[in-house]
Design an enzyme around this catalytic site. Structure first.
Site, mmCIF file in Angstrom:
data_model
loop_
_atom_site.group_PDB
_atom_site.id
_atom_site.type_symbol
_atom_site.label_atom_id
_atom_site.label_comp_id
_atom_site.label_asym_id
_atom_site.label_seq_id
_atom_site.Cartn_x
_atom_site.Cartn_y
_atom_site.Cartn_z
ATOM 1 N N GLN A 135 -81.450 7.717 -70.159
ATOM 2 C CA GLN A 135 -81.102 8.850 -69.292
ATOM 3 C C GLN A 135 -79.597 8.864 -69.024
ATOM 4 O OE1 GLN A 135 -82.799 8.547 -65.365
ATOM 5 N NE2 GLN A 135 -82.783 10.751 -65.066
ATOM 6 N N GLY A 136 -78.907 9.912 -69.476
ATOM 7 C CA GLY A 136 -77.458 10.025 -69.292
ATOM 8 C C GLY A 136 -77.100 10.928 -68.130
ATOM 9 N N TYR A 137 -77.271 10.434 -66.918
ATOM 10 C CA TYR A 137 -76.949 11.210 -65.717
ATOM 11 C C TYR A 137 -75.723 10.643 -65.005
ATOM 12 C CZ TYR A 137 -81.221 14.121 -65.515
ATOM 13 O OH TYR A 137 -82.205 15.048 -65.743
ATOM 14 N N SER A 138 -75.866 9.462 -64.402
ATOM 15 C CA SER A 138 -74.819 8.909 -63.530
ATOM 16 C C SER A 138 -73.518 8.654 -64.273
ATOM 17 C CB SER A 138 -75.304 7.603 -62.898
ATOM 18 O OG SER A 138 -76.375 7.830 -62.017
ATOM 19 N N SER A 170 -80.071 2.822 -67.983
ATOM 20 C CA SER A 170 -81.118 1.837 -68.259
ATOM 21 C C SER A 170 -81.534 1.870 -69.725
ATOM 22 C CB SER A 170 -82.341 2.099 -67.374
ATOM 23 O OG SER A 170 -82.004 1.992 -66.016
ATOM 24 N N GLU A 253 -89.547 11.956 -62.765
ATOM 25 C CA GLU A 253 -89.177 10.558 -62.539
ATOM 26 C C GLU A 253 -89.655 10.068 -61.177
ATOM 27 O OE1 GLU A 253 -85.158 7.781 -62.768
ATOM 28 O OE2 GLU A 253 -84.968 9.855 -62.110
ATOM 29 N N SER A 366 -80.086 7.543 -54.379
ATOM 30 C CA SER A 366 -80.059 6.643 -53.229
ATOM 31 C C SER A 366 -80.974 7.147 -52.118
ATOM 32 C CB SER A 366 -78.632 6.505 -52.693
ATOM 33 O OG SER A 366 -78.213 7.718 -52.091
ATOM 34 N N GLU A 368 -80.301 7.591 -49.074
ATOM 35 C CA GLU A 368 -79.613 8.583 -48.242
ATOM 36 C C GLU A 368 -79.725 9.977 -48.846
ATOM 37 O OE1 GLU A 368 -78.200 4.600 -47.341
ATOM 38 O OE2 GLU A 368 -78.395 5.711 -49.215
#
Length: 383
Positions: A135-138, A170, A253, A366, A368
């Protein structure tokens, strides 16, 4: 104190659970006997090749992607049957799956947004365990604030050319493909101008650098795209509509896909209970109460995964990450002083659980941010 067998979910097909139980027992008694218990958080390095062969064995015999349409290799199984399989999988102490990102995240997203050509190309190899995904998000400046994505892509000679950096990716070091959220319209900002690309990992222009974790293992990675190319047809959804597609993936997810994740959770809780009985910690009324509470909360997690969809899926992510972090703390408590010392320079299973679970409330959104999503999108509260 034993881990009770879960109550069958309503709507379960008669005989399906027993069929799954018998098949798993037979399959894990032969050439895959050594795969039992391998893998999981902080332990994804264990037996990768054997677990990959197991993934393909599952696919060959129709035990992957159970809820997918039959034309793409699934069984169109109802959710209750999927739950039954996941629970029997945990009872059999089967290895942690290596194909869950493909099966649980990008696969359902392709089913929802993909063209027929994309479905025919990408879904069967996922079902067969032949192609793994990441997964290429962050990014360094776009973690929980995903709308700040800076990785960019442009069309050149019929291909998307990608430049940028992803982080905390990951299993990128073993993945064949990556679904990448990137900016394809440089004139737009924040949520607009983003697109969702399917990018091959084993091509020039893609560099993967492992990140060493507290556990000493490297499941997370940095991924650098320096002119990496993917076909124009590997855009999922419309150009500039990537935010909507990416949010759908996050819904998968954080929702029903956690049923697969709970395979590991149930096994870890069983190990914590076993250790508590061995060390005598289960005789402590306070620790015993915490063990019972942990089991009750795991059952609640299971039921929530069956019913939460859309923005409500953030409730599931917030719940399981906070629960798992508490389980890590409980794992240390039941070991007593022995939990503070490595054995022969190696972390034991419960020590790895404790260290890895510290990250649970950060990755995949997160706590939050999840609370903000729940407040604004589910409860309708002001920003």
């Amino acid at each position: 104190m034993n881990l009770p067998e879960p109550v069958p979910a309503a709507g379960e097909t008669p005989g399906f659970r027993e069929q799954a139980r018998v098949w798993l027992e037979e399959a894990l008694s032969g050439e895959f006997a050594a795969a039992r218990g391998l893998g999981g958080p902080g332990r994804e390095h264990e037996g990768h090749e054997l677990r990959l062969a197991w993934e393909r064995h599952l696919g060959k015999h129709g035990w992957t992607c159970l809820g997918w349409p039959e034309r793409y290799g699934g069984r169109a199984a109802p959710l209750a049957d999927q739950v039954a399989f996941y629970e029997e999988y945990a009872r059999a102490d089967a290895p942690a799956r290596v194909g869950l990102i493909g099966e649980g995240l990008v696969g359902p997203t392709i089913l929802e947004f993909g063209t027929e050509e994309q479905k025919s190309r990408f879904l069967p190899p996922i079902q067969r365990g032949e192609e793994l995904w990441c997964q290429g998000y962050s990014e360094p400046e776009a973690g929980s604030d995903l709308a700040n994505v800076q990785t960019r892509a442009s069309l050149e000679d019929g291909e998307w050319v990608v430049h940028g950096q992803k982080v905390w990716t990951s299993l990128a070091h073993v993945a064949d493909w990556c679904f990448v959220l990137c900016r394809t319209d440089p004139d737009e900002r924040r949520h607009r101008g983003l697109s969702y690309l399917l990018v091959p990992m084993r091509r020039p222009g893609v560099v993967v650098r492992p990140i060493v974790q507290l556990t000493g293992t490297s499941e997370f990675n940095e991924v650098f795209f320096d002119g990496a190319r993917t076909a124009a047809g590997n855009l999922l959804g419309a150009p500039g509509d990537g935010w909507r597609v990416a949010m759908a993936t996050l819904g998968y997810e954080r929702g029903a896909s956690t049923l697969g994740q709970q395979i590991g959770f149930r096994r870890e809780l069983a190990k914590v209970i076993e250790t508590a009985k061995r060390t005598g910690a289960a005789d402590d009324p306070v620790l015993r109460d915490r063990l019972v509470q942990s089991w009750l909360e795991l059952e609640i997690m299971r039921l929530n995964a069956l019913r939460l969809r859309g923005p409500e899926a953030s409730i599931a992510k917030l719940y399981w990450s906070e629960w798992h972090r508490r389980l890590g703390e409980l794992a240390q408590a039941v070991q007593g002083r022995a939990g503070l010392v490595e054995e022969a320079g190696q972390l034991n299973e419960l020590q790895r659980l404790y260290l890895f679970s510290r990250a649970d409330t950060i990755y995949a959104g997160s706590s939050e941010i999840q609370r903000n999503i729940i407040a604004e999108r589910t409860l309708g509260l002001p920003r």
